[in-house]
Scaffold this motif. Structure first.
Motif, mmCIF file in Angstrom:
data_model
loop_
_atom_site.group_PDB
_atom_site.id
_atom_site.type_symbol
_atom_site.label_atom_id
_atom_site.label_comp_id
_atom_site.label_asym_id
_atom_site.label_seq_id
_atom_site.Cartn_x
_atom_site.Cartn_y
_atom_site.Cartn_z
ATOM 1 N N ARG A 17 52.284 -51.639 -5.872
ATOM 2 C CA ARG A 17 53.646 -50.366 -6.444
ATOM 3 C C ARG A 17 54.083 -50.579 -8.000
ATOM 4 O O ARG A 17 54.365 -49.454 -7.894
ATOM 5 N N LYS A 20 51.775 -47.672 -8.498
ATOM 6 C CA LYS A 20 51.514 -46.810 -7.301
ATOM 7 C C LYS A 20 50.970 -45.889 -7.699
ATOM 8 O O LYS A 20 49.536 -44.935 -6.766
ATOM 9 N N LEU A 35 52.788 -48.294 0.538
ATOM 10 C CA LEU A 35 53.193 -48.782 -0.356
ATOM 11 C C LEU A 35 54.322 -48.057 -0.556
ATOM 12 O O LEU A 35 55.556 -48.015 -1.604
#
Length: 174
Positions: A17, A20, A35
């Motif tokens: 993340r 991302k 995610l």
């Protein structure tokens, strides 16, 4: 189907993340939901997903020490958090409890200064590297000096079990 606990998934998902945009470029579509969705520490997730994330994270945000270093980091996080109740015990049962708390597959045996891991559903070099780093760091946190954990046998290479040899100074027993 074998599973990994949310406690071992969360660190990988958080790392993805943080990167991302790059992760979205590389993540397989069937895993993209991680995610955006919450990872529950007490939940079980497919072991295939865990292994896929171990491989993906090295492409998205490589660590100089690879999966072994990620195992060390996970041990520090776990011993300070989710598994802190096991952070002060050197008893062998703690090793078995940790493994069973993280994966619903595999069996650990300890004989003198050797760990043997058998019947793990999906053998993978990345899992063995995580395990190597995790055990080295946990022993260091428990006060063992000059800890060395060496992966000497692997199912990926056709061995019947995965095996690690442990060496340390400063304490007599594990």
């Amino acid at each position: 189907m074998a599973n990994a606990k949310g406690t071992v998934m969360i660190g990988l998902v958080k790392a993805l993340r943080r990167e991302k945009a790059r992760a979205r470029e590389l993540i397989p579509p069937e895993l993209a939901h991680y995610l955006d969705e919450r990872v529950v520490l007490a939940a079980w997730y497919p072991l295939e997903d865990f292994i896929a994330f171990l491989r993906l994270i090295e492409r998205v945000a490589p660590s100089p020490g690879g999966c072994e270093e990620r195992g060390r980091l996970a041990a520090r996080e776990h011993m300070a958090g989710a598994y802190s109740r096991l952070s002060q015990t050197t008893h062998r049962r703690a090793t078995f409890s940790l493994l069973a708390s993280m994966f619903d597959s595999g069996q650990m045996t300890v004989v003198e200064r050797k760990l043997e891991f058998s019947n793990f559903a999906l053998p993978a070099r990345e899992v063995c590297a995580i395990f190597t780093g995790y055990n080295a760091q946990r022993m260091t946190l428990l006060g063992f000096d000059e800890v060395r954990v060496r992966h000497t046998q692997c199912r990926v290479d056709g061995a019947p079990t995965c095996r690690w040899e442990l060496a340390w100074k400063g304490r007599e027993t594990l």
